[in-house]
Design a protein around this motif. Structure first.
Motif, short mmCIF file in Angstrom:
data_model
loop_
_atom_site.label_atom_id
_atom_site.label_comp_id
_atom_site.label_asym_id
_atom_site.label_seq_id
_atom_site.Cartn_x
_atom_site.Cartn_y
_atom_site.Cartn_z
N ARG A 38 20.88 -5.93 31.95
CA ARG A 38 19.97 -5.30 31.01
C ARG A 38 18.92 -6.30 30.55
O ARG A 38 19.20 -7.47 30.33
N GLY A 39 17.68 -5.81 30.40
CA GLY A 39 16.62 -6.66 29.91
C GLY A 39 16.75 -6.92 28.42
O GLY A 39 17.35 -6.14 27.67
N GLN A 40 16.15 -8.03 27.98
CA GLN A 40 16.19 -8.43 26.58
C GLN A 40 14.81 -8.23 25.98
O GLN A 40 13.86 -8.93 26.32
N LEU A 41 14.70 -7.25 25.07
CA LEU A 41 13.42 -6.84 24.51
C LEU A 41 13.37 -7.15 23.02
O LEU A 41 14.29 -6.77 22.28
N LEU A 42 12.30 -7.83 22.59
CA LEU A 42 12.10 -8.12 21.17
C LEU A 42 10.86 -7.38 20.68
O LEU A 42 9.80 -7.45 21.30
#
Length: 407
Positions: free
Chosen positions: A17-21
């Motif tokens: 899973r991508g890490q989105l901020l």
């Protein structure tokens, strides 16, 4: 990679899973964006820049969506600082139309990947975020490829210096490195398309601005023309790289030559009319249907016709002819232009070669078009030739073997 990112490059690639901020001082916007993306990515939120940097220290963030207006700083300033600390994080800027000048500055500084106007379209934003994660993966892959190339080059130099009897093995490795180089060039060319297309979008906005001074519009038109030339160069680089790496697969279909040629003339005639150059078609009657890749041969013919227009003056004529030549069909493009010096004819099909002949208008050249034509014709087991006399015009022609679908 920055020391702030505690996860290694391989670990980032292997994550599922991508890490989105998301950085915004409005709670409702954070809530809305978190709700939209939480099922696809690990989503983190921050109310200001300080909180965002704290999260970046603790998490392997890959993509950031930042609001332009936030307490104590601007999104542009925040992303500029982030670019120095963690340059691999892909940065998206969310802004209202009133802040569009800030977006232009951020793009000029290379600080953001894309911008999103408020209010945003959820479907469009989802696509942009997905492209941002793809961009991040490409950056990481490029880094790994570059590290591998550097390591391989160092090993190769040492082995050549110390063990000359392994020259055959070194040559095999060199061929592998050339293949990796072609992959790298192709990836880089694809990556360059995005910023060029972003700038194109802004020039379109500027041209539609009614208060735009006439002098500024002229500058914008020059920029657009330059961008088109850059995109043409990138497309030619992708073509030549794909051909040389053996990745071009011909789509051979049986073609009726008459409607095929009429379409090509119809499409290109308007280009000639801009310079008041006539375009005439001559086809031998009774030619058989035969097999070739329509898209690729159209690319060859369009390139040859474009070259003929480029080096011809108004009031002249370009003639396209198609006729049988033994067991082949010959396609010819003949102009009445400035011609090519005899001592330069042997170099016209070499990549990045330009003759001393200069275009008669404002056209530019990448030096790759004729080289691509030669490779595409040879993929069809054909041959391409040129005859020219300086001051009298040029005659380019190529021959394709007559093949049926059963051949």
């Amino acid at each position: 990679m920055s020391e702030m990112l505690v996860t290694s490059v391989p670990d980032l690639i292997m994550r599922g899973r991508g890490q989105l901020l998301i950085v915004d001082d409005e709670a409702e916007i954070l809530k809305s964006l978190r709700r939209q993306f939480r099922h696809e990515y690990d989503v983190y939120t921050a109310r200001d820049a300080d909180e965002a940097f704290q999260i970046i220290q603790e998490r392997p963030i890959q993509v950031i969506i930042s609001d332009q207006r936030m307490p104590g700083t601007t999104g542009t300033q925040f992303l500029a600082r982030l670019n120095q600390i963690a340059p691999d994080i892909v940065r998206l800027l969310m802004t209202g139309y009133a802040d569009i000048q800030s977006v232009v500055e951020a793009i000029n500084q290379g600080n953001i990947f894309r911008y999103v106007l408020k209010p945003w379209n959820p479907t469009e934003l989802a696509t942009i975020v997905r492209e941002a994660f793809s961009r991040h993966a490409l950056v990481i892959q490029n880094q790994l490829l570059l590290e591998e190339l550097q390591t391989a080059n160092a090993l190769l130099e040492a082995r050549i210096a110390d063990r000359t009897h392994l020259l055959e093995e070194a040559n095999a490795r060199l061929r592998q490195l050339v293949e990796q180089r072609d992959i790298f060039i192709g990836m880089a060319a694809h990556d360059l398309r995005t910023p060029i297309q972003v700038v194109q979008g802004f020039t379109d906005l500027l041209l539609h601005e009614r208060t735009q001074p006439e002098e500024s519009r002229e500058f914008v038109l020059v920029i657009q023309e330059t961008l088109r030339d850059m995109l043409a160069l990138l497309n030619n680089l992708l073509d030549i790289t794909a051909i040389e790496s053996g990745k071009v697969v011909l789509n051979l279909v049986e073609v009726d030559i008459y409607p095929f040629m009429e379409r090509i003339v119809r499409v290109n005639r308007m280009l000639g009319e801009k310079k008041e150059i006539g375009l005439r078609l001559e086809i031998e009657p009774g030619l058989p249907r035969f097999c070739f890749d329509k898209q690729r041969i159209e690319q060859v013919l369009t390139n040859l016709i474009s070259n003929a227009f480029k080096f011809s003056y108004g009031g002249t004529q370009v003639t396209i002819s198609v006729h049988r030549h033994g067991k082949c069909i010959q396609f010819s493009v003949q102009d009445q232009g400035i011609g090519i010096p005899e001592n330069e004819l042997s170099r016209v099909f070499n990549a990045f070669e330009r003759t001393s002949a200069m275009p008669t208008g404002t056209e530019s050249s990448t030096g790759l078009g004729l080289s691509i034509c030669k490779r595409l014709v040879e993929l069809h087991y054909g041959s391409i030739h040129v005859e020219s006399t300086a001051g009298e015009g040029s005659h380019f022609y190529f021959r394709l073997p007559i093949q049926s679908q059963d051949s």
